[in-house]
Motif scaffolding. Structure first.
Motif, mmCIF file in Angstrom:
data_model
loop_
_atom_site.group_PDB
_atom_site.id
_atom_site.type_symbol
_atom_site.label_atom_id
_atom_site.label_comp_id
_atom_site.label_asym_id
_atom_site.label_seq_id
_atom_site.Cartn_x
_atom_site.Cartn_y
_atom_site.Cartn_z
ATOM 1 N N ALA A 146 0.850 -1.191 0.000
ATOM 2 C CA ALA A 146 0.000 0.000 0.000
ATOM 3 C C ALA A 146 0.883 1.237 0.000
ATOM 4 O O ALA A 146 1.669 1.447 0.932
ATOM 5 C CB ALA A 146 -0.911 -0.004 1.222
ATOM 6 N N LEU A 147 0.769 2.039 -1.064
ATOM 7 C CA LEU A 147 1.621 3.216 -1.224
ATOM 8 C C LEU A 147 0.784 4.388 -1.749
ATOM 9 O O LEU A 147 -0.247 4.190 -2.403
ATOM 10 C CB LEU A 147 2.742 2.934 -2.235
ATOM 11 C CG LEU A 147 3.738 1.827 -1.901
ATOM 12 C CD1 LEU A 147 4.662 1.599 -3.093
ATOM 13 C CD2 LEU A 147 4.528 2.170 -0.661
ATOM 14 N N PRO A 148 1.266 5.623 -1.539
ATOM 15 C CA PRO A 148 0.576 6.794 -2.086
ATOM 16 C C PRO A 148 1.010 7.085 -3.521
ATOM 17 O O PRO A 148 1.477 8.165 -3.842
ATOM 18 C CB PRO A 148 0.980 7.920 -1.124
ATOM 19 C CG PRO A 148 2.317 7.518 -0.617
ATOM 20 C CD PRO A 148 2.321 6.015 -0.574
ATOM 21 N N ALA A 149 0.865 6.088 -4.393
ATOM 22 C CA ALA A 149 1.259 6.235 -5.800
ATOM 23 C C ALA A 149 0.138 5.730 -6.679
ATOM 24 O O ALA A 149 -0.420 4.654 -6.436
ATOM 25 C CB ALA A 149 2.544 5.448 -6.076
ATOM 26 N N VAL A 211 -2.975 4.465 -1.140
ATOM 27 C CA VAL A 211 -3.400 5.136 0.089
ATOM 28 C C VAL A 211 -2.963 6.596 0.012
ATOM 29 O O VAL A 211 -2.189 6.989 -0.864
ATOM 30 C CB VAL A 211 -2.784 4.463 1.338
ATOM 31 C CG1 VAL A 211 -3.292 3.040 1.479
ATOM 32 C CG2 VAL A 211 -1.259 4.492 1.294
ATOM 33 N N SER A 212 -3.426 7.394 0.929
ATOM 34 C CA SER A 212 -3.032 8.800 0.970
ATOM 35 C C SER A 212 -1.649 8.933 1.600
ATOM 36 O O SER A 212 -1.214 8.054 2.349
ATOM 37 C CB SER A 212 -4.031 9.615 1.784
ATOM 38 O OG SER A 212 -3.920 9.277 3.167
ATOM 39 N N PRO A 213 -0.944 10.026 1.313
ATOM 40 C CA PRO A 213 0.349 10.248 1.971
ATOM 41 C C PRO A 213 0.243 10.244 3.489
ATOM 42 O O PRO A 213 1.126 9.716 4.171
ATOM 43 C CB PRO A 213 0.782 11.612 1.434
ATOM 44 C CG PRO A 213 0.125 11.721 0.094
ATOM 45 C CD PRO A 213 -1.209 11.048 0.273
ATOM 46 N N ALA A 214 -0.844 10.822 4.026
ATOM 47 C CA ALA A 214 -1.016 10.857 5.482
ATOM 48 C C ALA A 214 -1.189 9.442 6.042
ATOM 49 O O ALA A 214 -0.624 9.097 7.093
ATOM 50 C CB ALA A 214 -2.211 11.724 5.850
ATOM 51 N N GLU A 215 -1.974 8.622 5.348
ATOM 52 C CA GLU A 215 -2.180 7.246 5.806
ATOM 53 C C GLU A 215 -0.880 6.457 5.734
ATOM 54 O O GLU A 215 -0.559 5.677 6.638
ATOM 55 C CB GLU A 215 -3.257 6.563 4.951
ATOM 56 C CG GLU A 215 -3.588 5.139 5.409
ATOM 57 C CD GLU A 215 -4.674 4.505 4.564
ATOM 58 O OE1 GLU A 215 -4.919 3.288 4.738
ATOM 59 O OE2 GLU A 215 -5.283 5.217 3.733
ATOM 60 N N LEU A 233 9.702 10.008 3.166
ATOM 61 C CA LEU A 233 9.398 9.005 2.153
ATOM 62 C C LEU A 233 8.042 9.277 1.503
ATOM 63 O O LEU A 233 7.899 9.174 0.274
ATOM 64 C CB LEU A 233 9.424 7.607 2.774
ATOM 65 C CG LEU A 233 9.209 6.442 1.802
ATOM 66 C CD1 LEU A 233 10.215 6.484 0.659
ATOM 67 C CD2 LEU A 233 9.294 5.107 2.540
ATOM 68 N N ALA A 234 7.051 9.648 2.299
ATOM 69 C CA ALA A 234 5.748 9.978 1.737
ATOM 70 C C ALA A 234 5.839 11.165 0.786
ATOM 71 O O ALA A 234 5.170 11.203 -0.258
ATOM 72 C CB ALA A 234 4.747 10.270 2.859
ATOM 73 N N GLU A 235 6.681 12.133 1.118
ATOM 74 C CA GLU A 235 6.858 13.304 0.263
ATOM 75 C C GLU A 235 7.467 12.923 -1.079
ATOM 76 O O GLU A 235 7.195 13.564 -2.101
ATOM 77 C CB GLU A 235 7.735 14.333 0.972
ATOM 78 C CG GLU A 235 7.888 15.650 0.224
ATOM 79 C CD GLU A 235 6.587 16.410 0.073
ATOM 80 O OE1 GLU A 235 6.458 17.171 -0.906
ATOM 81 O OE2 GLU A 235 5.687 16.248 0.926
ATOM 82 N N GLU A 241 4.296 11.805 -8.088
ATOM 83 C CA GLU A 241 2.966 11.909 -8.676
ATOM 84 C C GLU A 241 2.823 13.155 -9.546
ATOM 85 O O GLU A 241 1.915 13.244 -10.378
ATOM 86 C CB GLU A 241 1.897 11.899 -7.586
ATOM 87 C CG GLU A 241 1.586 10.519 -7.036
ATOM 88 C CD GLU A 241 0.989 9.599 -8.086
ATOM 89 O OE1 GLU A 241 -0.176 9.803 -8.477
ATOM 90 O OE2 GLU A 241 1.706 8.685 -8.542
ATOM 91 N N GLY A 242 3.731 14.112 -9.372
ATOM 92 C CA GLY A 242 3.730 15.290 -10.231
ATOM 93 C C GLY A 242 4.340 15.036 -11.589
ATOM 94 O O GLY A 242 4.342 15.927 -12.455
#
Length: 278
Positions: A146-149, A211-215, A233-235, A241-242
């Protein structure tokens, strides 16, 4: 064998240990340095740097985990007689804008590129081996990553290619002076596509979930990560994503004269070695 000595920082890490082995096979005299090596090096203990740098002509540098120390290190290296620096950095660093990600790498680039020494910068995409080691092996083996990607692809690169490029650059003084090589694999994959390939090769049901970066940050903290490291790492995923690093480059081919290894090649090797076995 040359009498020159090449310093390899982070010599027990992902790139350093591979580079040191390649240089030794080429007949290069290597000084392998890390916090746990026989030649100790710590970015936060500059009192030991001069001893590490004594007699060194070329240095492979992995950035410190915070901005700043690289500037003093480069000055100390120049004073010690070091002539060449090869720095590992991140893909597309010039395009990161005001992102909070990678301030450590950008600071190290400023130090190296602003010096009077011969320098080369190697900017790498995310490593294939992040999937069969930290931080992604354990969740993959458990059946879900699960990643914010999302749908923005990444041209993952094999660490063996990064090490081949670095060892070649370190072994060819003059030829790569003032060059920045953007290093990627041969094609871009989404993180979901990468997980699907791993699932198929391993013969295991493995899912990808966005998932969201916060999650994601909260999950890492719950697993014992330092909150600052988790946010960093979330950043990185927010930055990716940009779309700043989606296209493959010819950096590996320019240095080595061959195409980079494919992600599929990595997956086959890792699955055969039981990387995701349960």
């Amino acid at each position: 064998m040359s009498n020159d000595t090449t310093l390899v920082l982070g010599a027990t890490g992902n790139t350093g240990r591979r580079i040191a082995a390649r240089l030794r096979l080429r007949g290069t005299r290597v000084r392998a340095a890390s916090r746990s090596s026989r030649t100790p090096f710590d970015w936060f203990r500059p009192d030991g740097w001069d001893q590490v740098l004594r007699g060194v002509t070329t240095a492979y540098v992995v950035p410190p985990p915070v901005p700043g120390p690289a500037h003093e290190f480069v000055a100390r290296a120049a004073a010690a007689g070091v002539r060449r620096l090869v720095l590992l950095s991140g893909r597309g660093a010039d395009d990161w804008g005001d992102s909070a990600f990678g301030l450590d790498m950008r600071s190290a680039e400023d130090a190296v590129r602003g010096s009077a020494l011969e320098w080369t910068v190697l900017r790498s995409s995310n490593f294939d081996q992040n999937f069969d080691g930290p931080p992604f092996r354990a969740p993959l083996a458990a059946g879900e990553l699960a990643l914010p990607a999302g749908a923005v692809p990444e041209p993952f690169i094999d660490l063996e290619d990064v090490a081949d490029v670095a060892a070649t650059v370190l072994s060819e003084p003059g030829r790569h002076a003032g060059r920045i090589y953007e290093l990627t694999g041969p094609r871009a994959l989404t993180w979901a596509e990468a997980v699907e390939l791993i699932s198929r090769a391993a013969g295991l049901p493995i899912l990808y979930r966005r998932v969201s970066p916060a999650e994601y940050t909260a999950t890492l903290v719950g697993e014992g990560w330092n909150e600052e490291e988790a946010r960093h790492l979330a950043e990185m995923f927010v930055l990716l994503e940009g779309g700043v690093a989606t296209r493959p480059t010819d950096g590996v081919a320019t240095v080595l004269g061959r195409a980079p290894r494919s992600f599929e090649d990595f997956v086959v090797r890792a699955a055969a070695a039981g990387a995701w076995s349960r």
